[in-house]
Scaffold this motif. Structure first.
Motif, PDB file in Angstrom:
ATOM      1  N   SER A   1       0.910  -1.010  -0.104  1.00 27.67           N
ATOM      2  CA  SER A   1       0.137   0.090   0.241  1.00 27.67           C
ATOM      3  C   SER A   1       0.972   1.681  -0.155  1.00 27.67           C
ATOM      4  O   SER A   1       2.381   1.803   0.696  1.00 27.67           O
ATOM      5  CB  SER A   1      -1.110  -0.179   0.726  1.00 27.67           C
ATOM      6  N   GLU A   2       0.327   1.987  -0.420  1.00 27.82           N
ATOM      7  CA  GLU A   2       0.828   3.441  -0.624  1.00 27.82           C
ATOM      8  C   GLU A   2       0.465   4.524   0.059  1.00 27.82           C
ATOM      9  O   GLU A   2      -0.397   4.724   0.581  1.00 27.82           O
ATOM     10  CB  GLU A   2       0.722   4.384  -2.282  1.00 27.82           C
ATOM     11  N   VAL A   3       1.943   5.418   0.755  1.00 33.49           N
ATOM     12  CA  VAL A   3       1.388   6.291   1.947  1.00 33.49           C
ATOM     13  C   VAL A   3       1.779   6.960   1.649  1.00 33.49           C
ATOM     14  O   VAL A   3       3.233   7.769   0.271  1.00 33.49           O
ATOM     15  CB  VAL A   3       2.629   6.135   3.062  1.00 33.49           C
ATOM     16  N   LYS A   4       0.951   8.629   1.496  1.00 33.06           N
ATOM     17  CA  LYS A   4       0.527  10.038   1.138  1.00 33.06           C
ATOM     18  C   LYS A   4       0.691  10.965   1.957  1.00 33.06           C
ATOM     19  O   LYS A   4       0.363  10.579   2.827  1.00 33.06           O
ATOM     20  CB  LYS A   4      -0.278   9.427  -0.223  1.00 33.06           C
ATOM     21  N   SER A   5       1.155  12.264   1.679  1.00 40.53           N
ATOM     22  CA  SER A   5       1.440  13.150   2.406  1.00 40.53           C
ATOM     23  C   SER A   5       0.062  13.790   1.826  1.00 40.53           C
ATOM     24  O   SER A   5      -0.683  13.591   1.128  1.00 40.53           O
ATOM     25  CB  SER A   5       2.442  14.074   1.997  1.00 40.53           C
ATOM     26  N   ALA A   6       0.180  15.380   2.539  1.00 41.43           N
ATOM     27  CA  ALA A   6      -1.231  15.837   2.327  1.00 41.43           C
ATOM     28  C   ALA A   6      -1.302  16.654   0.814  1.00 41.43           C
ATOM     29  O   ALA A   6      -2.722  15.956  -0.026  1.00 41.43           O
ATOM     30  CB  ALA A   6      -1.591  16.687   3.243  1.00 41.43           C
ATOM     31  N   SER A   7       0.145  16.558   0.232  1.00 43.42           N
ATOM     32  CA  SER A   7      -0.448  17.365  -1.071  1.00 43.42           C
ATOM     33  C   SER A   7      -0.492  15.776  -2.105  1.00 43.42           C
ATOM     34  O   SER A   7      -0.769  16.546  -3.355  1.00 43.42           O
ATOM     35  CB  SER A   7       1.390  17.493  -1.505  1.00 43.42           C
TER      36      SER A   7
END
Length: 547
Positions: A481-487
């Protein structure tokens, strides 16, 4: 120990008593046979010749190779060393023919020479032939002389019999032919020592022949033969040298026998017979096991035995050690102990020798530095062709040789590049901060000879964390699974048993989401709660709430 070619020292280093191998000799061109001079601890010298000549230079069709040189002849015996220029050009005409030519001239109209020739790719091997012409105009109107020299070389590999006719070379020179070094020496004698006319024994070669042959015998080992013969217009003694050797391997032991004959300084001949044995002192899995080397020799001076143990240690083989002894019929026995350390920014070597009536100790240190736009970078040693590696923030990353490493400013020097070939430069990220990631660990470069080229490795920096994640229902997040920032930028991935490795580009990147095929959740975690594990990596717990 020093190696000379055409009277010039091209390589010099200290070696431990006993057998030694030189594996980093610089390209020697067409300079002729190599003379190896070994100076013992008590000052005695022993020399032998290694026949050498270059393989025919064949180029692909349409390819060219050229060079231009300007400099001063290096000869410490000359009162006035002449300056000179030199230019060469080669052109691949088709698949079987390459043409080449060259010019050489010194200042003051002392010396002029030219060469023209061709190399042929034939069914029976590679052949080259060329003709050189020279003219010497001596100072103070003391006359001139001219001559020519013709050369032919041959190279052939026969796969069906595992025979490598490594090189056969023949050269004939007329009495008036001279190279630049000879011309400068003669002119220096005429101008500064009042000698009228040329020396009768001027050292001009008339004929030179050299050959090198190797033959594989399969499991029975291999045979090697090298030899050379020189005669001179002056009638001085013919200079001959040849060596014949057989080597083989049985289980883990390497052994061989050899015989050689060389003309020495007083005109007599030195005939030598010898045997060698090399055996690792350890089990098959011990790659760092020390090696026992034993060599015996017999010549006109009597019998000699050399025995020694040498090895390396350390996780990067940075330590070397050994002990050896030389014993002979002439009561000049010696025992030697030595050790060394090689680090990223230098090396240290020391030895102690005890002989019959002699005792010596030595300690040496070596290192280098390169000044470049990024500052000053230290190196364990310097070479002719080097690269300046830059990996911002990757302090501690090791170079491919396992010794060099990136310094605190992000730079390192590698000096093991081969000019005009593909060279792979690599970095090992083991040992760098977890807050730095190498975007690439390998780069390929093709440097010119003598170049110092920059090689950049892109890095990504940011605080690194391992987040022990779980969903609301207690199940681990899907692997990958990908972990993404708010952007929306990807800052990490989920690994096994729900562990997410993330790298935050700045302290404000705390709000994270996890995306996978068919689902998404918001990660609830607090960087302040992180604790460093045994490896120094920040570990923290977190929950992922479904959106």
């Amino acid at each position: 120990m020093e190696i000379r070619q055409a009277g010039y020292v091209i390589y010099q280093m200290s070696v431990a008593p006993g057998p030694f191998e030189i594996s980093d000799l610089p390209a020697a061109g067409y300079g002729g046979d190599l003379e190896v001079v070994v100076t013992e601890a008590d000052g005695r010298q022993r020399s032998f010749n290694v026949p050498f000549a270059a393989v025919p230079n064949l180029l692909r069709p349409g390819s060219s190779r050229y060079s231009a040189i300007a400099g001063e002849l290096r000869d410490q015996n000359l009162t006035d060393a002449p300056k000179f220029v030199e230019a060469t050009y080669q052109r691949g005409i088709n698949n079987w023919l390459t043409g080449y030519a060259g010019l050489q001239a010194s200042d003051g109209d002392l010396y002029r020479s030219a060469v023209v020739g061709a190399a042929f790719n034939t069914p029976i091997g590679a052949v080259s032939v060329d003709v050189s012409g020279s003219r010497v105009n001596f100072s103070d109107d003391r006359g001139s002389q001219s001559g020519y020299s013709a050369r032919a070389t041959y190279n052939k590999n026969i796969p069906s019999t595992n025979t490598n006719f490594a090189l056969a070379a023949y050269r004939y020179s007329s009495q008036g032919y001279a190279d630049l070094s000879q011309a400068a020496q003669w002119d220096d004698l005429l101008r500064n020592h009042g000698m009228n006319g040329l020396l009768e024994d001027s050292g001009v070669e008339r004929n030179r022949f050299s050959v090198s042959l190797s033959q594989s015998l399969g499991r029975a080992g291999s045979l090697n033969l090298t030899g050379s013969r020189h005669d001179y217009w002056s009638g001085r003694d013919v200079n001959t040298s040849y060596q014949l050797g057989w080597s083989a391997r049985w289980r883990r032991a390497n052994f061989g026998v050899n015989a050689g004959r060389t003309r020495i300084n007083d005109g007599s001949y030195d005939t030598t017979y010898g045997m060698t044995l090399s055996v690792p002192l350890g089990n098959d899995r011990s790659v760092r096991a020390p090696v026992l080397n034993v060599g015996t020799a017999h010549d006109a001076q009597g019998n000699r035995v050399q025995a020694g143990v040498a090895g390396t240690a350390g996780d990067r083989y940075q330590y070397s050690y050994g002990a050896s002894g030389n014993f002979s019929d002439q009561n000049d026995d010696t025992v030697n102990l030595y050790g060394g350390w090689r680090g990223a920014y230098g090396s240290v070597n020391g030895s102690y020798t005890q002989g019959t009536g002699t005792r010596s100790q030595s300690l040496s240190a070596q290192g280098g530095l390169v000044v470049h736009p990024g500052g000053v970078t230290l190196a364990s040693s310097l070479g002719d062709t080097m690269a300046i590696l830059h990996a911002d923030g990757a302090k501690g990353a090791r170079l491919g040789d396992g010794i060099g490493k990136i310094d605190r400013r992000g730079y390192a020097i590698t000096n093991s590049l081969m000019p005009y070939r593909l060279n792979e430069v690599s970095l090992d990220p083991k040992g760098i901060s977890y807050d730095v990631e190498l975007e690439q660990t390998r780069a390929t470069v093709v440097p010119r000879a003598g170049a110092i080229i920059p090689v950049s490795f892109e890095t990504k920096t940011g605080s690194a964390y391992v987040i022990q994640t779980a969903r609301d229902d207690g199940k681990p997040l899907p692997f990958g699974s990908e972990v993404k920032s708010a952007s929306g930028a990807i800052v990490g991935y989920v690994g096994q048993i729900g562990q997410a490795f993330v790298r935050l580009p700045d302290a404000n990147t705390v709000a994270l989401t996890v995306d996978w095929d068919g689902g998404q959740c918001a990660l609830d975690w607090q960087p302040a709660n992180a604790k460093a594990n045994a490896a120094g990596l920040n570990v923290v717990a977190g929950n992922c709430h479904a959106r």
